[in-house]
Scaffold this motif. Structure first.
Motif: not given
Lengths: 168, 322
Positions: B121-126
């Motif tokens: 998966g790919i983690q998304v951060f602001n």
């Protein structure tokens, strides 16, 4: 009487061994007096890791070692545990001592490992090296030294942790 | 006399035209090496400080903040354009915002996207490095590129498959697949790095093949070239499989002029340091040599090139000068 003398001898040997670790240029950080560990520490055990540098750079290779280390009580980690980083002369040495030291520092910080660690730049421990990171368990009660290779089996991990807990 | 002068003038004009007109046939085109060079601008991470331990991925936002993944301390770091650490997130683990081996990094206008070598998966951060979500992508990712927040192009590691780019939405569903070329290579021989230009053409540098290619948005090959004349890489039997052990091209990126920058691997004159510069037509116009070996190159919107030094404890930033 004889048993006491033998115990004293072993204790001296352990102190000598730890003093050797503490001397000279292998030092990196947080020196701890070995006498204090054995006489004032709560545990009669000392745990020494012989850490393969290449395992530090490989997350799956260090998993068992980290899993075990982080299972140790914090006080035991701080007071009764030491690490010695060893590496193959040649390619890894070419990285430069400062780079190796920085990577070891990053690994220790990143994994919140709290024991003092030394880097064997002069390959003093080369005869102890195998392919794996190792654990030496020095017990001043039973007067024994045991050696384990990582990855530990579940049974080994359980036995060592039990022994450590009992020694506290 | 007048006639001769006219002929001479005509001949001169033709000569001038021939030299100044753009090349149409590749074989007729003689490209002079362009005077492209790198000027060192900034160095992040010294041997003494604790800024970077082994950085892997890098990206930059519009304000000039630099984001890096650091695999040794399991972190995502935000660094100011002056080189000061602004924020650090991460820690060893598989939970939200944690990493086992953080690796590739890309950014959209609002978010950062991070892959993990050991966790799918790919983690998304602001941009404040707060965890937003994890996009569930099951295939191992060798390279990726965020086109929009709901369109992520991924080069998957699929054994015995053609080179393909999967386009995922932000829920991890495949929207479409772009198949590159016709042939199917053995095992992972089709592994590649890629980058899109503004027209959605894709430039591909193969990891284990001496091939650089440009495809249009439908997957039709526009051109293909080889730079090193290397036909085969060495293979070794690992766990019963013949796997390549030498890398030909490590990474690819574009500058603002549309020039293609390709980082060479083991076979370059300066291994992992030579960067080949091609124009958008695939003609090599320059070779740059980095001062240190690097695993990747990244070029930001202002034509600064980022590369690795000191085995990952240092990040060097160069201004591309034309």
């Amino acid at each position: 009487m004889q048993k006491n003398q033998t115990r004293k001898k072993i204790k001296c040997l352990i102190i000598f061994f730890l003093s050797v670790l503490n001397m000279g240029n292998t030092y990196v950080s947080k020196p701890v007096q070995p006498e204090r560990i054995l006489e004032n520490g709560k545990s009669s055990m000392v745990l020494i890791y012989i850490i393969e540098f290449r395992d530090i750079l490989c997350t799956p290779c260090s998993e068992s070692f980290l899993d075990f280390s982080l299972s140790l009580p914090l006080e035991f980690q701080k007071e009764n545990t030491w690490g010695i980083v060893v590496f193959e002369p040649g390619r890894q040495t070419n990285l430069g001592e400062k780079i190796i030291a920085k990577k070891v520092r990053g690994f220790m910080n990143g994994n919140q490992l709290h024991f003092p660690v030394f880097i064997d730049f002069f390959h003093i421990f080369k005869t102890l090296r195998t392919q794996a990171t190792q654990l030496l368990l020095l017990d001043s009660t039973s007067l024994t030294v045991k050696k384990y290779d990582f990855p530990l089996t579940a049974k080994q991990k359980e036995a060592i942790l039990l022994a450590v807990m009992e020694s506290l | 006399m007048k006639k001769t002068f006219c002929y001479f003038l005509f001949f001169l004009v033709m000569m001038f035209e021939a030299v100044s007109s753009p090349c149409e046939g590749e074989s007729l085109c003689i490209q002079k090496p362009k005077n492209i060079r790198l000027e060192q601008f900034l160095t992040l991470g010294s041997l003494e400080d604790d800024l970077l331990f082994q950085w892997v991925g890098v990206t930059v936002d519009l304000l000039g903040n630099i984001y890096v993944t650091d695999t040794l301390d399991y972190s995502l770091k935000k660094i100011s354009s002056a080189g000061n650490l602004l924020k650090r997130r991460g820690g060893r683990g598989q939970g939200p915002g944690e990493f086992m081996a953080p690796r590739l990094l890309d950014a959209s206008e609002n978010y950062l996207y991070v892959t993990d070598h050991l966790v799918s998966g790919i983690q998304v951060f602001n941009k404040d490095l707060q965890f937003v979500c994890r996009i569930p992508i099951q295939v191992p990712i060798t390279d990726f590129c965020v086109l929009r927040d709901d369109e992520i192009a991924v080069a998957p590691l699929i054994v015995n498959s053609q080179a393909q780019i999967f386009f995922y939405n932000d829920a991890g569903k495949i929207k479409r697949i772009l198949t590159l070329g016709q042939h199917r290579a053995d095992l992972i021989m089709d592994q590649f790095s890629f980058v899109f230009d503004e027209h959605k053409n894709v430039y591909v540098a193969y990891t284990f093949q001496d091939t650089i290619e440009k495809f249009d948005k439908k997957g039709s090959r526009i051109w293909s070239t080889e730079l090193l004349g290397k036909k085969k890489v060495k293979k070794e039997k690992i766990s019963g499989y013949d796997l390549p052990t030498e890398i030909i091209y490590k990474d690819v990126d574009l500058d603002n002029r549309g020039n293609i920058y390709i980082l060479g691997g083991s076979f370059s004159a300066n291994p992992s340091r030579d960067v080949y510069v091609l124009n958008p037509e695939g003609i090599q116009i320059a070779t740059l040599t980095l001062p240190d070996t690097s695993h990747c190159i990244y070029i930001d919107d202002k034509d600064f090139l980022y590369s690795r030094a000191n085995a990952g404890v240092t990040l060097k930033i160069f201004k591309i000068k034309y």
